[in-house]
Design a protein around this motif. Structure first.
Motif, PDB file in Angstrom:
ATOM      1  N   THR A   1       0.820  -1.221   0.000  1.00  0.00           N
ATOM      2  CA  THR A   1       0.000   0.000   0.000  1.00  0.00           C
ATOM      3  C   THR A   1       0.851   1.268   0.000  1.00  0.00           C
ATOM      4  O   THR A   1       0.327   2.370  -0.136  1.00  0.00           O
ATOM      5  N   SER A   2       2.147   1.086   0.187  1.00  0.00           N
ATOM      6  CA  SER A   2       3.019   2.264   0.111  1.00  0.00           C
ATOM      7  C   SER A   2       4.424   1.839  -0.291  1.00  0.00           C
ATOM      8  O   SER A   2       4.817   0.684  -0.095  1.00  0.00           O
ATOM      9  N   LEU A   3       5.142   2.788  -0.867  1.00  0.00           N
ATOM     10  CA  LEU A   3       6.551   2.589  -1.210  1.00  0.00           C
ATOM     11  C   LEU A   3       7.396   3.504  -0.338  1.00  0.00           C
ATOM     12  O   LEU A   3       7.031   4.662  -0.103  1.00  0.00           O
ATOM     13  N   ASP A   4       8.509   2.972   0.132  1.00  0.00           N
ATOM     14  CA  ASP A   4       9.458   3.778   0.900  1.00  0.00           C
ATOM     15  C   ASP A   4      10.685   4.040   0.039  1.00  0.00           C
ATOM     16  O   ASP A   4      11.382   3.106  -0.357  1.00  0.00           O
ATOM     17  N   LEU A   5      10.945   5.303  -0.247  1.00  0.00           N
ATOM     18  CA  LEU A   5      12.064   5.692  -1.101  1.00  0.00           C
ATOM     19  C   LEU A   5      13.155   6.330  -0.247  1.00  0.00           C
ATOM     20  O   LEU A   5      12.846   7.074   0.705  1.00  0.00           O
ATOM     21  N   GLU A   6      14.383   6.057  -0.593  1.00  0.00           N
ATOM     22  CA  GLU A   6      15.503   6.803  -0.024  1.00  0.00           C
ATOM     23  C   GLU A   6      16.412   7.206  -1.166  1.00  0.00           C
ATOM     24  O   GLU A   6      16.677   6.409  -2.066  1.00  0.00           O
ATOM     25  N   PHE A   7      16.864   8.443  -1.153  1.00  0.00           N
ATOM     26  CA  PHE A   7      17.855   8.890  -2.135  1.00  0.00           C
ATOM     27  C   PHE A   7      18.509  10.160  -1.630  1.00  0.00           C
ATOM     28  O   PHE A   7      18.153  10.676  -0.567  1.00  0.00           O
ATOM     29  N   GLN A   8      19.504  10.622  -2.366  1.00  0.00           N
ATOM     30  CA  GLN A   8      20.171  11.874  -2.004  1.00  0.00           C
ATOM     31  C   GLN A   8      20.117  12.844  -3.179  1.00  0.00           C
ATOM     32  O   GLN A   8      20.081  12.424  -4.333  1.00  0.00           O
ATOM     33  N   PHE A   9      20.131  14.126  -2.831  1.00  0.00           N
ATOM     34  CA  PHE A   9      20.383  15.175  -3.819  1.00  0.00           C
ATOM     35  C   PHE A   9      21.738  15.772  -3.455  1.00  0.00           C
ATOM     36  O   PHE A   9      21.925  16.293  -2.356  1.00  0.00           O
ATOM     37  N   LEU A  10      22.682  15.661  -4.388  1.00  0.00           N
ATOM     38  CA  LEU A  10      24.068  16.033  -4.099  1.00  0.00           C
ATOM     39  C   LEU A  10      24.346  17.413  -4.690  1.00  0.00           C
ATOM     40  O   LEU A  10      24.548  17.557  -5.900  1.00  0.00           O
ATOM     41  N   SER A  11      24.332  18.409  -3.817  1.00  0.00           N
ATOM     42  CA  SER A  11      24.604  19.772  -4.291  1.00  0.00           C
ATOM     43  C   SER A  11      26.017  19.870  -4.835  1.00  0.00           C
ATOM     44  O   SER A  11      26.931  19.193  -4.360  1.00  0.00           O
ATOM     45  N   ALA A  12      26.182  20.692  -5.835  1.00  0.00           N
ATOM     46  CA  ALA A  12      27.526  20.998  -6.304  1.00  0.00           C
ATOM     47  C   ALA A  12      28.343  21.528  -5.132  1.00  0.00           C
ATOM     48  O   ALA A  12      27.838  22.266  -4.285  1.00  0.00           O
ATOM     49  N   GLY A  13      29.616  21.128  -5.083  1.00  0.00           N
ATOM     50  CA  GLY A  13      30.515  21.650  -4.059  1.00  0.00           C
ATOM     51  C   GLY A  13      31.242  22.895  -4.535  1.00  0.00           C
ATOM     52  O   GLY A  13      31.649  23.735  -3.750  1.00  0.00           O
ATOM     53  N   ASP A  14      31.411  22.995  -5.828  1.00  0.00           N
ATOM     54  CA  ASP A  14      31.931  24.239  -6.397  1.00  0.00           C
ATOM     55  C   ASP A  14      31.205  24.510  -7.710  1.00  0.00           C
ATOM     56  O   ASP A  14      30.460  23.671  -8.225  1.00  0.00           O
ATOM     57  N   GLY A  15      31.422  25.697  -8.233  1.00  0.00           N
ATOM     58  CA  GLY A  15      30.655  26.149  -9.387  1.00  0.00           C
ATOM     59  C   GLY A  15      30.862  25.305 -10.643  1.00  0.00           C
ATOM     60  O   GLY A  15      30.031  25.329 -11.546  1.00  0.00           O
ATOM     61  N   ASN A  16      31.954  24.544 -10.707  1.00  0.00           N
ATOM     62  CA  ASN A  16      32.190  23.724 -11.898  1.00  0.00           C
ATOM     63  C   ASN A  16      31.140  22.629 -12.062  1.00  0.00           C
ATOM     64  O   ASN A  16      30.917  22.128 -13.161  1.00  0.00           O
ATOM     65  N   GLU A  17      30.529  22.218 -10.941  1.00  0.00           N
ATOM     66  CA  GLU A  17      29.544  21.131 -11.001  1.00  0.00           C
ATOM     67  C   GLU A  17      28.127  21.675 -11.128  1.00  0.00           C
ATOM     68  O   GLU A  17      27.168  20.915 -11.112  1.00  0.00           O
ATOM     69  N   GLY A  18      27.984  22.977 -11.215  1.00  0.00           N
ATOM     70  CA  GLY A  18      26.657  23.584 -11.273  1.00  0.00           C
ATOM     71  C   GLY A  18      26.469  24.508 -10.084  1.00  0.00           C
ATOM     72  O   GLY A  18      27.429  24.863  -9.398  1.00  0.00           O
ATOM     73  N   ARG A  19      25.231  24.870  -9.839  1.00  0.00           N
ATOM     74  CA  ARG A  19      24.959  25.850  -8.790  1.00  0.00           C
ATOM     75  C   ARG A  19      25.116  25.220  -7.407  1.00  0.00           C
ATOM     76  O   ARG A  19      24.536  24.172  -7.126  1.00  0.00           O
ATOM     77  N   VAL A  20      25.897  25.872  -6.544  1.00  0.00           N
ATOM     78  CA  VAL A  20      26.057  25.434  -5.160  1.00  0.00           C
ATOM     79  C   VAL A  20      24.809  25.869  -4.391  1.00  0.00           C
ATOM     80  O   VAL A  20      24.489  27.058  -4.335  1.00  0.00           O
ATOM     81  N   VAL A  21      24.074  24.912  -3.795  1.00  0.00           N
ATOM     82  CA  VAL A  21      22.848  25.271  -3.069  1.00  0.00           C
ATOM     83  C   VAL A  21      22.968  24.980  -1.580  1.00  0.00           C
ATOM     84  O   VAL A  21      22.007  25.132  -0.836  1.00  0.00           O
ATOM     85  N   MET A  22      24.153  24.561  -1.147  1.00  0.00           N
ATOM     86  CA  MET A  22      24.362  24.282   0.281  1.00  0.00           C
ATOM     87  C   MET A  22      25.786  24.633   0.641  1.00  0.00           C
ATOM     88  O   MET A  22      26.725  24.199  -0.033  1.00  0.00           O
ATOM     89  N   THR A  23      25.946  25.450   1.671  1.00  0.00           N
ATOM     90  CA  THR A  23      27.277  25.798   2.172  1.00  0.00           C
ATOM     91  C   THR A  23      27.243  25.593   3.687  1.00  0.00           C
ATOM     92  O   THR A  23      26.175  25.374   4.254  1.00  0.00           O
ATOM     93  N   PRO A  24      28.390  25.677   4.375  1.00  0.00           N
ATOM     94  CA  PRO A  24      28.344  25.524   5.835  1.00  0.00           C
ATOM     95  C   PRO A  24      27.535  26.617   6.531  1.00  0.00           C
ATOM     96  O   PRO A  24      27.192  26.475   7.707  1.00  0.00           O
ATOM     97  N   GLU A  25      27.199  27.694   5.815  1.00  0.00           N
ATOM     98  CA  GLU A  25      26.459  28.798   6.450  1.00  0.00           C
ATOM     99  C   GLU A  25      25.005  28.896   6.028  1.00  0.00           C
ATOM    100  O   GLU A  25      24.200  29.524   6.716  1.00  0.00           O
TER     101      GLU A  25
END
Ligand SMILES: [Zn+2]
Length: 642
Positions: free
Chosen positions: A129-153
């Motif tokens: 009756t339900s599905l349990d999903l787990e996954f990650q969204f991996l933010s770019a760490g620097d601009g070369n990988e795309g837009r950085v959406v998470m920093t330590p601040e």
């Protein structure tokens, strides 16, 4: 996307090479994947639970747990691809990783669609009756990988990045109960309403997937909240996130200009289409840049010193007015062909010259009316736009209308020949078209009417409602005609389809100004050059010099182009002496009164060469000069509304 036709065949793949279907050689046989159900306007039964753990900020990892109510049988889960506001297929499917699906604690295998890689096919086991999903969204760490959406601040959570949703339903028919875990000591801001909070973390009230994707979160360690309009029932707040606490300091006058933005927008649009509005603003050079509109909020990134070095950041102060105006133009009034039932149906961008072009116009007008810009700064900004489109060689082959396809064609990737390829020119060339319309209404009505009347009539319907109201080209024409009768259809078609090399400057002339050039940049251009570390000689030598003395733009057909220069070329020396921007400017000035070519030693890859630019018109920077023979309509447009 729409459901593909099912083809009752198998196709064959060879060893390392895709073979045409039907070629009878010994191959592995692969069954065609199932059709993806087209979205229907019927409720999805049950509520999706979505828990996002955003505490791993040092490694930029969002960890997602999602529970989806299901029935047994085949199911396709979609990752959002076509994103509102970007008008293009920009969903970062490449950043999704670690997808594991279970039912009753047992693994359920999925198969990615080989054509639409944003779709995952699976079979729900009998009785589940339900599905349990787990996954990650991996933010770019620097601009070369795309837009950085998470920093330590700080972080910028866009819910479309962290959800898979079932195919077959309009997104407004899918209910999601989201929650978010944040690092200790952090605070968040979003248009969503919290059902409960625990320390920095929150569970939000269930909303439709449409509202969820329209309600991103900014969160961070250093936060300041400012009431811009406390009036009930529609408060407007400015939520500022910074890399350091000292960057949150803002002067009362500067905050008051943001308050005036709200009151001036209300006078203009005569309505609001939200029950509260949250400006999400990050003043940072660590998180990636953004300006993205929503009904009840907007995502904005400006330089870290947006408040603390106010005078240095003039050009960035057009951003918040632009994104705020989108709550009316774009989110509430939506081009009919741009609206889609879910995030995997392709968008069509034909009316972006209204959606973005008029928003660009109102953004600049509101910046001036609110006092975020002085009148002079607004005129300088407009002079720059006028000069850019006066040097847009690409107008000869590519119409303004065709530029509306650019988000899909180019997706904002860097391009070598901007003036020839054109880009998303419907923003700023669109701004010139709307100035043309505004001044023409003012002229023909003897000053009785203006584009403000269009704004109130077009965007001011159904105040406090936020269900998107679609429109087509004819609706724009009809509303213009109700304000001031004219052949607006012909007027707009002419400007949208023109291949005229001349810039569309009628609005400036009718506004009581003319575009002129002098040998000194306006304060606006000078500050932008300093902020972006550029030397802008676009309208003289025909290039812009950026970091490492490399050319970031070369005007197609301009003097530098004629001398063989291209983007990426590094200027090493000018007239035999190491490059210095002031020295180059002095030589350009001197060449006005002598016959000497400007001699540059340049480096392209590992090759050095000497080029001579035979140019003698001196430095040229755009300005608007008052033409006293015409009423100062542009000044009236920029005046705050009473
Ligand atoms: Zn916009």
């Amino acid at each position: 996307m729409r459901g593909r036709k099912s083809i009752p065949l198998v196709f064959v793949v060879g060893c390392g090479a895709i073979m045409a279907a039907g070629i009878a050689v010994a191959q592995t046989r692969v069954s065609l994947q199932p059709e993806i159900a087209a979205p229907k306007d019927v409720p999805f039964p049950g509520t999706i639970r979505l828990a996002v753990d955003a505490t791993d900020v040092t490694r930029h990892i969002f960890r997602i747990k999602e529970t989806i109510p299901v029935q047994s049988g085949s199911l396709t889960l979609l990752y959002p691809k076509w994103l509102p506001g970007t008008h293009s297929p920009t969903g970062r499917i490449d950043a999704l990783a670690g997808l594991m699906i279970q039912a009753h604690g047992r693994r359920v295998e999925w198969v990615r669609d080989a054509v639409d890689v944003y779709a995952f096919h699976l079979n729900v086991p009998a009785g589940a009756t339900s599905l349990d999903l787990e996954f990650q969204f991996l933010s770019a760490g620097d601009g070369n990988e795309g837009r950085v959406v998470m920093t330590p601040e700080m972080l910028n959570l866009q819910w479309n990045s962290v959800i898979l949703y079932p195919a077959g339903h309009f997104v407004r028919q899918i209910t999601v109960a989201p929650s978010l875990a944040l690092p200790d000591g952090w605070q968040f801001a979003t248009a969503l309403e919290a059902a409960s909070t625990s320390g920095p973390s929150a569970t939000f009230k269930p909303v439709s997937l449409e509202t969820l994707v329209d309600s991103p979160v900014f969160a961070g360690r250093y936060v300041k909240r400012v009431e811009l309009d406390a009036s009930v029932p529609a408060p407007v707040r400015l939520n500022v996130f910074a890399d350091r606490p000292d960057l949150l300091e803002a002067k009362p006058d500067h905050l008051n200009a943001h308050r005036a933005l709200v009151t001036q927008a209300y006078k203009l649009f005569d309505s609001h289409h939200y029950d509260h509005y949250e400006f999400l603003l990050a003043v940072t050079d660590r998180m990636g840049g953004i300006g993205l509109e929503h009904h009840h909020s907007s995502e904005n990134v400006t330089p870290p010193t947006y408040f603390t070095e106010w005078d240095k950041n003039t050009d960035t102060r057009g951003l918040l007015p632009h994104e705020f105006a989108h709550s009316w133009n774009g989110k509430f009034r939506r081009p009919a062909d741009l609206w889609t039932a879910n995030y995997n149906v392709p968008m069509r961008d034909s009316l972006l010259w209204v959606y973005e072009g008029q928003t660009q116009y109102w953004g600049h007008v509101l910046a001036a009316r609110a006092g975020l810009w002085t009148r002079e700064q607004a005129l300088d900004a407009l002079a720059d736009v006028a000069a850019v489109y006066g040097h847009r060689a690409g107008r000869e082959w590519k119409s303004l209308q065709d530029t509306t396809n650019d988000p899909i064609i180019a997706g904002r990737r860097a391009i070598p020949w901007r003036s020839w390829q054109r880009s998303e020119d419907y923003y700023s060339e669109g701004e010139l078209v709307w100035l043309d319309v505004d001044t023409l209404i003012r002229e023909r009505s003897g000053g009785e009417k203006s584009l403000d009347d269009f704004a109130a009539a077009f965007f001011g319907i159904n105040s406090r409602k936020w269900t998107p109201e679609p429109y087509a080209f004819d609706d724009v024409v009809k509303t213009l005609n109700a304000v001031q009768p004219y052949d607006w259809a012909d007027f707009l078609h002419t400007r949208l389809e023109s291949h005229d090399r001349e810039a569309p400057l009628d609005g400036i002339a009718r506004g009581g100004y003319r575009l002129v050039y002098s040998d000194a940049p306006s304060d606006f251009v000078k500050k932008r050059e300093a902020r972006r570390k550029l030397t802008d000689l676009a309208f003289s030598l025909g290039f812009v010099v950026g970091r490492e003395n490399k050319l970031t733009d070369v005007q197609w057909g301009g003097p530098a182009y004629a001398a063989g220069l291209t983007v990426g070329t590094q200027i090493v020396a000018v007239d035999g002496v190491a490059y210095d921007s002031d020295r180059l400017k002095d030589i350009v000035k001197a060449a006005k009164t002598n016959s000497m070519a400007v001699e540059l030693l340049v480096k392209n890859g590992d090759r050095y060469s000497t080029v001579r630019i035979d140019y003698h018109d001196g430095l040229r920077y755009p300005h608007l000069e008052r033409d006293a023979s015409v009423p100062a309509r542009l000044d009236q447009i920029l005046e705050p509304r009473k």
